[in-house]
Enzyme design. Structure first.
Site, PDB file in Angstrom:
ATOM      1  N   LYS A  51       0.868  -1.108   0.194  1.00  0.00           N
ATOM      2  CA  LYS A  51      -0.127   0.040  -0.156  1.00  0.00           C
ATOM      3  C   LYS A  51       0.742   1.459  -0.031  1.00  0.00           C
ATOM      4  CE  LYS A  51      -3.080  -0.158   3.258  1.00  0.00           C
ATOM      5  NZ  LYS A  51      -4.003  -0.534   4.544  1.00  0.00           N
ATOM      6  N   LYS A  81       2.510   2.329   2.455  1.00  0.00           N
ATOM      7  CA  LYS A  81       2.339   3.061   3.540  1.00  0.00           C
ATOM      8  C   LYS A  81       3.661   2.392   4.504  1.00  0.00           C
ATOM      9  CE  LYS A  81      -1.903   4.767   4.830  1.00  0.00           C
ATOM     10  NZ  LYS A  81      -3.156   4.530   5.568  1.00  0.00           N
TER      11      LYS A  81
HETATM   12  N1  C2G Z   1     -10.312   6.811   8.849  1.00  0.00           N
HETATM   13  C1  C2G Z   1     -11.710   7.804   9.296  1.00  0.00           C
HETATM   14  N2  C2G Z   1     -11.305   9.101   9.481  1.00  0.00           N
HETATM   15  C2  C2G Z   1      -9.905   9.584   9.640  1.00  0.00           C
HETATM   16  C3  C2G Z   1      -8.943   8.621   9.228  1.00  0.00           C
HETATM   17  C4  C2G Z   1      -9.145   7.237   8.896  1.00  0.00           C
HETATM   18  O1  C2G Z   1     -12.908   7.254   9.218  1.00  0.00           O
HETATM   19  N3  C2G Z   1      -9.736  10.723   9.769  1.00  0.00           N
HETATM   20  C5  C2G Z   1     -11.002   5.425   8.589  1.00  0.00           C
HETATM   21  C6  C2G Z   1     -10.675   5.239   7.007  1.00  0.00           C
HETATM   22  O2  C2G Z   1     -11.561   5.591   6.238  1.00  0.00           O
HETATM   23  C7  C2G Z   1     -10.296   3.612   7.105  1.00  0.00           C
HETATM   24  C8  C2G Z   1     -10.125   3.303   8.585  1.00  0.00           C
HETATM   25  O3  C2G Z   1     -10.294   4.618   9.607  1.00  0.00           O
HETATM   26  O4  C2G Z   1     -11.809   3.032   7.039  1.00  0.00           O
HETATM   27  C9  C2G Z   1      -8.542   3.022   8.641  1.00  0.00           C
HETATM   28  O5  C2G Z   1      -7.888   3.964   7.895  1.00  0.00           O
HETATM   29  P1  C2G Z   1      -6.161   3.615   7.426  1.00  0.00           P
HETATM   30  O6  C2G Z   1      -5.580   3.114   8.725  1.00  0.00           O
HETATM   31  O7  C2G Z   1      -5.698   4.905   6.929  1.00  0.00           O
HETATM   32  O8  C2G Z   1      -6.701   2.631   6.549  1.00  0.00           O
HETATM   33  P2  C2G Z   1      -6.193   2.501   4.980  1.00  0.00           P
HETATM   34  O9  C2G Z   1      -4.884   2.828   4.807  1.00  0.00           O
HETATM   35  O10 C2G Z   1      -7.418   3.370   4.555  1.00  0.00           O
HETATM   36  O11 C2G Z   1      -6.468   0.940   4.728  1.00  0.00           O
HETATM   37  O12 C2G Z   1      -8.115  -2.903   2.354  1.00  0.00           O
HETATM   38  C10 C2G Z   1      -8.469  -1.296   2.720  1.00  0.00           C
HETATM   39  C11 C2G Z   1      -7.280  -0.738   3.291  1.00  0.00           C
HETATM   40  O13 C2G Z   1      -6.410  -1.789   4.338  1.00  0.00           O
HETATM   41  C12 C2G Z   1      -7.700   0.488   4.137  1.00  0.00           C
END
Ligand code: C2G
Length: 129
Positions: free
Chosen positions: A44, A46
């Site tokens: 990803k 990340k």
């Molecule tokens: N999220 C949120 N508000 C934020 C930050 C994050 O609602 N201010 C939500 C994201 O939309 C996601 C969850 O928290 O649903 C986890 O966010 P991340 O850890 O950034 O996950 P991500 O990198 O989006 O990975 O297969 C799907 C991926 O693994 C999602």
């Protein structure tokens, strides 16, 4: 028993994550949080501050989360839905539409992201201290 799943890196856990997990948990009786492995984070593009094991310990301490499993690939979601008898997949709306292909297997719900907070923002704010 309604079973909900959500996926994410959940690094440096913050109120945006908690708001998502809380709302996701309110759709059912049991919430599984699938957290990205360190290897999948590399896929990803990340780089998490906390390792998978550390993020797992932290997520398992969140009262809205009933179980934590690893997320190793993009493709595992359908397998997870079947394996864990998932009724609802919940994601933040930055993913809107991306998982609609799973609509034949479970309800897919996208929730508004929490504005103004992100792991990236936390990291950059800390760098300015
Ligand atoms: N999220 C949120 N508000 C934020 C930050 C994050 O609602 N201010 C939500 C994201 O939309 C996601 C969850 O928290 O649903 C986890 O966010 P991340 O850890 O950034 O996950 P991500 O990198 O989006 O990975 O297969 C799907 C991926 O693994 C999602």
């Amino acid at each position: 028993m309604t079973r909900v799943i959500t996926y994410g890196t959940f690094d440096i856990l913050h109120t945006g994550h908690i708001n998502l997990l809380k709302r996701a948990s309110e759709y059912g009786d049991y919430l599984i949080a699938a957290i990205s492995s360190d290897e999948f984070n590399a896929v990803k593009n990340k780089e998490a501050y906390y390792t998978f094991e550390q993020r797992k310990v932290i997520l398992e301490a969140v009262r809205f989360v009933d179980e934590v499993i690893p997320e190793d690939t993009w493709e595992q979601k359908l397998e997870d839905i079947k394996k864990y008898h998932i009724d609802i997949l919940v994601m933040g709306d930055d993913w809107k539409g991306k998982f609609d292909y799973l609509n034949d297997y479970c309800e897919v719900i996208y929730l508004p992201r929490t504005v103004g907070i992100s792991t990236t923002k936390i990291k950059s704010d800390l760098n300015r201290l």
